[in-house]
Write a protein that holds these residues in place. Structure first.
Motif, PDB file in Angstrom:
ATOM      1  N   GLU A 147       0.580  -1.308   0.228  1.00 16.50           N
ATOM      2  CA  GLU A 147       0.022   0.272   0.052  1.00 16.50           C
ATOM      3  C   GLU A 147       0.533   1.001   0.132  1.00 16.50           C
ATOM      4  O   GLU A 147       0.406   2.329   0.044  1.00 16.50           O
ATOM      5  N   GLY A 148       2.464   1.202   0.417  1.00 12.38           N
ATOM      6  CA  GLY A 148       2.919   2.237  -0.235  1.00 12.38           C
ATOM      7  C   GLY A 148       2.853   2.899   0.945  1.00 12.38           C
ATOM      8  O   GLY A 148       2.147   2.832   2.028  1.00 12.38           O
ATOM      9  N   GLY A 149       3.702   4.645   1.233  1.00 14.45           N
ATOM     10  CA  GLY A 149       3.708   5.193   2.657  1.00 14.45           C
ATOM     11  C   GLY A 149       2.663   6.547   2.600  1.00 14.45           C
ATOM     12  O   GLY A 149       2.657   7.618   2.974  1.00 14.45           O
ATOM     13  N   GLU A 150       0.892   6.168   2.201  1.00 15.80           N
ATOM     14  CA  GLU A 150       0.972   7.728   1.362  1.00 15.80           C
ATOM     15  C   GLU A 150      -0.510   7.309   2.839  1.00 15.80           C
ATOM     16  O   GLU A 150      -0.943   6.199   3.664  1.00 15.80           O
ATOM     17  N   GLU A 151      -1.437   8.396   3.391  1.00 16.09           N
ATOM     18  CA  GLU A 151      -1.659   8.278   4.464  1.00 16.09           C
ATOM     19  C   GLU A 151      -3.306   7.633   4.081  1.00 16.09           C
ATOM     20  O   GLU A 151      -3.691   7.417   4.954  1.00 16.09           O
ATOM     21  N   GLU A 152      -3.814   7.930   3.065  1.00 19.26           N
ATOM     22  CA  GLU A 152      -5.329   7.160   2.875  1.00 19.26           C
ATOM     23  C   GLU A 152      -4.203   5.317   2.116  1.00 19.26           C
ATOM     24  O   GLU A 152      -3.674   5.489   1.272  1.00 19.26           O
ATOM     25  N   PRO A 153      -5.137   4.848   2.465  1.00 15.79           N
ATOM     26  CA  PRO A 153      -4.896   3.068   2.219  1.00 15.79           C
ATOM     27  C   PRO A 153      -4.694   3.101   0.331  1.00 15.79           C
ATOM     28  O   PRO A 153      -5.837   4.012  -0.022  1.00 15.79           O
TER      29      PRO A 153
END
Length: 311
Positions: A40-46
């Motif tokens: 899912e990476g490091g973004e705040e929103e999944p």
């Protein structure tokens, strides 16, 4: 072949997966792709929310199904060229068109963009050099998986950029039996008894009757490696039960009697060199011709083997 798994704790840009079971290599590559394309990476929103999936579980199942169906937009599979054009080769145009020209485009939805090169050992030298430019400076999101039966066909510069994992090899006995089911292997085995006394004209006649389309050079070299191993084994032990190629034990015993250790060593070294040179644009039929000449009878006044031709 033993189960092959690629570590996930530190993802690299390029891998070489080695093994003789093509489908098992591909399965290992797909499992790895599933894991990476579900990150899912490091973004705040999944990621699953950004892609408007009702739940994380449904998104993960969608990723898995699309990977297995060959429909995920960030997963690409490269195959050898069309059989009617280049049945045994991955050309430079293939690599450029399907990898080099698109790798700089960022992933469509996932954190990674993954390329799986099937039968990667079929890349010719030009294709490998085209790929090398990407391997030297890959985008951080790119992951390239090369699937191959061995490492001998690759240029050293390419190998130096790859992380290698091996699934192991089939038992030599199993490989011999697989080869021996083919008509070319039986005909080649029938030609070997007494080869030390065969004149160059006999060898040339055999090769004329068996061009590369009928006599696959790569497979033949692997077949001959097993035979030479058995010849040396019988010469030193005289025990038939230790032979992998028991179906042609008569041929092996004859060769063990005809050749001394020094001659067998030279033939084995030349075969090993031929295998290493398969990645170059070497005239393969000339390779086989020279190898068989080194095993056969040298006629009076016959010159030494000519130099190798690289096209």
């Amino acid at each position: 072949m033993k189960s092959l798994r690629i570590p996930l704790h530190k993802v690299r840009n390029a891998y070489l997966l080695i093994g003789e079971e093509r489908e098992q290599l591909y399965e290992a590559a797909l499992r790895f792709a599933e894991e990476l394309l579900q990150r899912e990476g490091g973004e705040e929103e999944p990621l699953w929310k950004r892609l408007s999936y009702p739940s994380k579980e449904e998104w993960r199942e969608s990723v898995r199904k699309r990977i297995r169906a060959g429909e995920h937009p960030d997963l690409f599979r490269l195959l050898p060229d069309k059989p009617e054009e280049h049945p045994k080769m991955i050309s430079v145009d293939n690599i450029r068109r399907n990898l080099v020209d698109s790798v700089e485009i960022r992933p469509y939805e996932a954190e990674y963009k993954i390329y799986i090169i099937m039968d990667a050992d079929k890349m010719n030298a030009q294709a490998q050099n085209a790929l090398l430019k990407t391997l030297e400076e890959p985008p951080e999101y790119a992951v390239i998986l090369l699937l191959s039966g061995g490492r001998e066909a690759f240029l050293p510069t390419v190998l130096s950029r790859l992380i290698e994992f091996s699934g192991g090899e089939r038992d030599a006995r199993e490989r011999f039996l697989s080869f021996y089911e083919e008509e070319w292997a039986k005909e080649f085995s029938d030609f070997l008894p007494g080869i030390k006394e065969r004149a160059p004209s006999e060898i040339l006649r055999f090769l004329k009757e068996h061009p590369e389309e009928k006599l696959p050079i790569r497979e033949l070299f692997s077949f001959l490696e097993i035979i030479l191993r058995d010849v040396l084994c019988y010469k030193s032990t005289k025990r038939r039960e230790l032979l992998y190629a028991r179906e042609i034990s008569g041929t092996l015993i004859r060769m063990a009697s005809d050749f001394d250790y020094s001659e067998l060593g030279k033939i084995t070294d030349e075969l090993a060199r031929d295998v290493r040179e398969l990645s170059l644009n070497v005239n393969r039929e000339l390779q086989l011709e020279q190898l068989l000449f080194s095993m056969g009878r040298r006629e009076e006044g016959q010159p030494g083997s000519p130099g190798r031709t690289i096209w």
